[in-house]
Design an enzyme around this catalytic site. Structure first.
Site, PDB file in Angstrom:
ATOM      1  N   THR A 126       0.834  -1.163  -0.116  1.00 29.19           N
ATOM      2  CA  THR A 126      -0.039   0.117   0.050  1.00 29.19           C
ATOM      3  C   THR A 126       0.788   1.249   0.146  1.00 29.19           C
ATOM      4  O   THR A 126       0.542   2.222  -0.530  1.00 29.19           O
ATOM      5  CB  THR A 126      -0.833  -0.091   1.242  1.00 29.19           C
ATOM      6  OG1 THR A 126      -1.759  -1.198   1.223  1.00 29.19           O
ATOM      7  CG2 THR A 126      -1.798   1.273   1.237  1.00 29.19           C
ATOM      8  N   LEU A 395      -3.742  -7.201   4.114  1.00 31.09           N
ATOM      9  CA  LEU A 395      -2.503  -7.398   4.379  1.00 31.09           C
ATOM     10  C   LEU A 395      -1.410  -6.105   3.834  1.00 31.09           C
ATOM     11  O   LEU A 395      -0.337  -6.488   3.349  1.00 31.09           O
ATOM     12  CB  LEU A 395      -1.830  -8.964   3.732  1.00 31.09           C
ATOM     13  CG  LEU A 395      -2.581 -10.081   4.223  1.00 31.09           C
ATOM     14  CD1 LEU A 395      -2.060 -11.291   3.433  1.00 31.09           C
ATOM     15  CD2 LEU A 395      -2.546 -10.335   5.820  1.00 31.09           C
ATOM     16  N   CYS A 396      -2.264  -5.100   3.635  1.00 30.30           N
ATOM     17  CA  CYS A 396      -1.537  -3.923   2.964  1.00 30.30           C
ATOM     18  C   CYS A 396      -0.904  -4.432   1.593  1.00 30.30           C
ATOM     19  O   CYS A 396       0.189  -3.711   1.075  1.00 30.30           O
ATOM     20  CB  CYS A 396      -0.457  -3.518   3.529  1.00 30.30           C
ATOM     21  SG  CYS A 396      -0.880  -2.534   5.039  1.00 30.30           S
ATOM     22  N   SER A 397      -1.695  -5.243   0.865  1.00 29.70           N
ATOM     23  CA  SER A 397      -1.565  -5.542  -0.530  1.00 29.70           C
ATOM     24  C   SER A 397      -2.451  -5.504  -1.602  1.00 29.70           C
ATOM     25  O   SER A 397      -3.181  -6.589  -1.521  1.00 29.70           O
ATOM     26  CB  SER A 397      -0.768  -6.875  -0.562  1.00 29.70           C
ATOM     27  OG  SER A 397      -0.375  -7.008  -1.905  1.00 29.70           O
TER      28      SER A 397
END
EC number: 2.8.1.9
Length: 827
Positions: A126, A395-397
């Protein structure tokens, strides 16, 4: 890694964990495990250095300051050497975390006269995606797009030819461990030579470098900027680093802001404003203010311990790859009793991932025996109870998770409109999960972590003997109301004046008022975190149950005492809170205070008394204020019922009634479609929570039959507990019969059942000691889970009788011992 070498590594780390973390020996670390652990011996060595050596601000000329400056220079060089980065070719800048390093790069490109164009890979973290917001133009690319660029099938015509181009990607996906070629920047630069504007590359190495050796000296390595999370590699301290190729340092020349220590001279005043930046090293210009020099000293100690324990990153990489492969294979082989797979895997096996391999990350989701998704929230609740550390969600993805789950942008926007937010419990929306489960391994992971996690999944999520839904029964069934019966009565009435704190048991013989919002004085107060505005909960602060309330109507006070039975040195203490809602007690600005209860924004009135707020803050060790949420509010001063009859109850209640299913409306899609549900104060979902004593006893028989210890009924924090009068009771009064009740009457007052109560791990807090345990949630998850959620007890509300002008209807009240009649569907 050879088997013998692996076992030797595993044994050494296991012994180290046993010696260094005796309090955590029952825990399983599957979130970059071990990389985030701070060894006791390391902390002792660091403490010894801090208490025996005086370090000063490195910007001063004193001996202690110059010692700090010298040590920082040495550690900087040592860290560059760790990544095989030649100091003549690279400079290293200390930053708080990897994201801070990304921001430094983005700010430099933003300051360029022509701005910059931005190209980023779909699998980016992110923090890299966010860099697009400052670019003149941006493009998100996937593997196929990059292949086209690298083979010449496509050109950079879509990228602005005037401005500099910054290409960014993660060396290893934070979502599934997929690794991407470190040679991409080199080849992309070669294919962009015909462009007049320069081409730069930013590499996110935070995930890759945690378990793999990154070699910046390789001839194929051409990234200009590399960011790291040092805590992921060494465990301590919480630092990041930005490594900059010296040929790209000029990008920072137009950086406008300067902080203390980054300039040689500054003039201030009316005559002239001018400054001269430091010019010898890039890091001198970018490390604004005083460096966290004590943390940098700790980094040196951590690197020494890391080298001594693990030897090399190659050993760490081989060991973690073995563990990831074992977990992947173990999860992939799990099947339900009907042979359907338990796990949907998002990580590719190592032997099918090409020369790059995959990182020690295993991402997956769980399905039940009927093919339905299991809620991530339920997985996390059970994992917490079992002391298993995993991560769930996006997961910040965002790009990689959306691709894996086949989530289209419109679906994600719809989920946002429906209330889904990053950081809240991830549910199933639109028939798709909103995130994944990720297990990731680190230097201190051991084989028993894998074994215990596989056993956890088998115990709670593998259905050996799946059962089919009960087929409809074609027989005449009619709804009926039971007449008043001596077979069931009110055992106890409990109110919880302060949300998530202890309960007040209403004495026998006292008639207790019932309001539309619930029992009188129930959850009218809450403790609000002084910084975040979030209402505190036992889920995070289990010691809240040690606040014991007493409603003293004679003197007009809510008396709250606190005593921790585990702290014999701390005497009991008590505070008196006026029951009166006198405006002088509250902060007149409090209505503008942003407070949240269960993720919902509210407006409560905060107390101004320092004595009151200090009482709660000091007992919990958390900065908080007491706030009141009195009945009768509107807008942000009002909350509505959230619960509804669940599907498993609908099946039990209606499946035998011909023609009844069309009368069950589907859940509304938006709040505007919701029917009027009534008001609540600070309870989670409904005005009143009812628990059946027969159900508690049945659950305890399950718990003790599995070798556990029975739990008290106060674990379920009910407002009303009902019990059978005789041992031999009718079918409707048996254990879990409350699932089928539609209405009940207590004394002369009617109550509508609103649905089963969804449970979380808060029921595992011992209400007498404030200690956490595994029961009863572990057993509930095996015996009372429907559609991936765990239920126990029933929500309900008071139903006023229209047209009844009697005093009893105008001022409803109930008391302990009153008989209860039940309305349910009878065959």
């Amino acid at each position: 890694m050879a088997t013998q070498q692996h076992h030797g590594y595993n044994a050494a780390v296991e012994d180290f964990r046993d010696q260094e973390y005796p309090m955590l020996e029952d825990s399983v670390y599957l979130d970059h495990a071990g990389s985030t652990l701070c060894a006791k011996s390391l902390m002792d060595a660091f403490a010894l250095e801090m208490t025996s050596t005086l370090y000063g601000n490195p910007h001063s000329a004193s001996l202690s300051s110059q010692l700090s400056a010298s040590r920082i220079d040495d550690i900087r060089l040592r860290l560059l050497d760790f990544f095989n980065a030649d100091p003549s070719e690279y400079d290293l800048v200390f930053v708080p975390n990897a994201t801070a390093g990304v921001k430094l790069v983005v700010e430099a490109f933003r300051a360029l006269p022509e701005g910059y164009s931005y190209m980023y890979h779909q699998s980016c973290h992110t923090s890299l995606v966010g860099a697009r917001e400052d670019a003149k133009q941006n493009i998100c690319v996937n593997d196929a797009d990059l292949h086209s660029y690298l083979t010449g099938e496509d050109s950079f015509d879509s990228v602005d030819p005037v401005s500099a181009t910054l290409f960014a990607y993660s060396a290893q996906s934070h979502m599934d461990g997929c690794r991407y070629p470190l040679s991409w920047p080199k080849h992309l630069k070669e294919h962009s030579n015909d462009r007049s504007a320069p081409f730069f590359a930013l590499l996110d190495a935070a995930s890759l470098s945690a378990t793999s050796q990154l070699d910046l000296s390789s001839a194929d390595f051409a990234a200009d900027f590399v960011v790291f999370s040092l805590y992921k590699i060494f465990g301590f301290p919480d630092l990041g680093a930005l490594i900059v190729r010296r040929t790209a340092e000029h990008i920072f020349d137009r950086r406008r802001y300067f902080g203390g220590g980054t300039v040689d001279l500054v003039t201030c005043g009316k005559k002239e404003q001018w400054h001269a930046r430091k010019t010898q090293f890039l890091h001198e210009r970018l490390e604004d203010g005083t460096l966290p020099f004590h943390s940098i000293m700790a980094l040196d100690s951590s690197m020494t311990v890391h080298l001594k324990l693990f030897g090399s990153m190659h050993r760490v990489g081989a060991h973690t790859a073995y563990l990831a492969s074992k977990l992947f294979n173990g999860l992939q082989q799990l099947q339900h009793g009907n042979s359907l797979p338990v796990c949907v895997m998002y990580k590719q096996p190592t032997d099918s991932a090409g020369a790059l391999g995959t990182g020690p990350v295993v991402s997956f989701n769980l399905k039940n025996s009927e093919g339905g998704w299991i809620s991530l929230g339920e997985v996390e609740k059970l994992a917490i109870l079992q002391k298993i550390h995993i991560r769930t969600g996006s997961l910040c993805s965002p790009g990689k998770v959306a691709a894996a789950l086949n989530l289209e942008p419109w679906e994600m926007k719809r989920n946002l409109s429906a209330g889904f937010r990053c950081g809240v419990d991830s549910e199933i929306m639109g028939g798709k999960p909103t995130g994944v489960i990720r297990a990731s391994f680190g230097a201190m992971s051991i084989e028993s972590d894998v074994d215990r996690f596989l056993e956890f999944v088998k115990e709670f999520f593998v259905e050996e003997c799946p059962t089919s839904p009960t087929p409809p029964q074609h027989r005449d069934v009619v709804p009926a109301m039971l007449t008043l019966s001596p077979n069931i009565r009110v055992k106890s009435i409990i109110v919880y004046p302060v949300k998530s704190c202890g309960g007040y048991v209403v004495p026998a013989g006292i008639r207790w008022e019932v309001k539309p919002e619930g029992l009188a004085w129930d959850r009218e107060w809450c403790l609000v975190h002084h910084g975040s505005g979030q209402a505190l909960s036992q889920k995070r602060y289990p010691k809240m149950t040690l606040f014991r309330p007493t409603l003293d109507f004679e003197n007009g006070f809510l008396r709250v005492s606190y005593h921790d039975p585990g702290d014999q040195m701390s005497p009991p203490c008590e505070i008196h809170i006026p029951l009166s809602a006198n405006p002088t007690f509250f902060d007149h600005e409090s209505k503008q205070m942003s407070s949240r209860v269960c993720g919902e924004q509210i407006s409560a009135q905060a107390y101004v008394s320092a004595e009151t707020n200090n009482f709660f803050s000091q007992a919990l060790g958390v900065p908080c204020v007491l706030a009141r949420f009195p009945a009768g509010g509107k807008g942000l001063s009002s909350r509505t019922v959230k619960t509804r009859v669940e599907q498993h109850q609908q099946a039990d209640i209606y499946r035998m009634l011909p023609g009844s299913f069309p009368d069950i409306p589907s859940p509304p899609d938006s709040d505007s479609e919701q029917p009027e549900r009534g008001k609540i104060l600070l309870s989670n979902e409904s005005p009143i929570l009812l628990v059946n004593r027969s159900s508690v006893e049945a659950l305890n028989r399950e718990i003790t039959g599995r070798g556990g210890k029975a739990v008290a009924e106060d674990s379920f924090r009910a407002n009303i507990v009902v019990e059978p009068v005789y041992e031999e009771t009718g079918r409707l009064h048996a254990a879990y019969s409350e699932d089928t009740w539609s209405t009940i009457r207590i004394g002369g007052h009617d109550f509508k059942l609103l649905g089963a109560c969804q449970r979380c791990q808060m029921v595992c807090v011992d209400q007498m000691t404030g200690n956490r345990r595994q029961e009863p949630f572990s057993t509930l998850a095996k015996t009372r889970r429907f559609d991936g959620k765990v239920y126990f007890g029933a929500h309900m509300r008071l139903e006023s009788r229209l047209g009844d002008r009697s005093l009893a209807n105008q001022s409803p009240a109930i008391e302990v011992g009153e008989t209860v009649s039940v309305g349910a569907w009878l065959s």
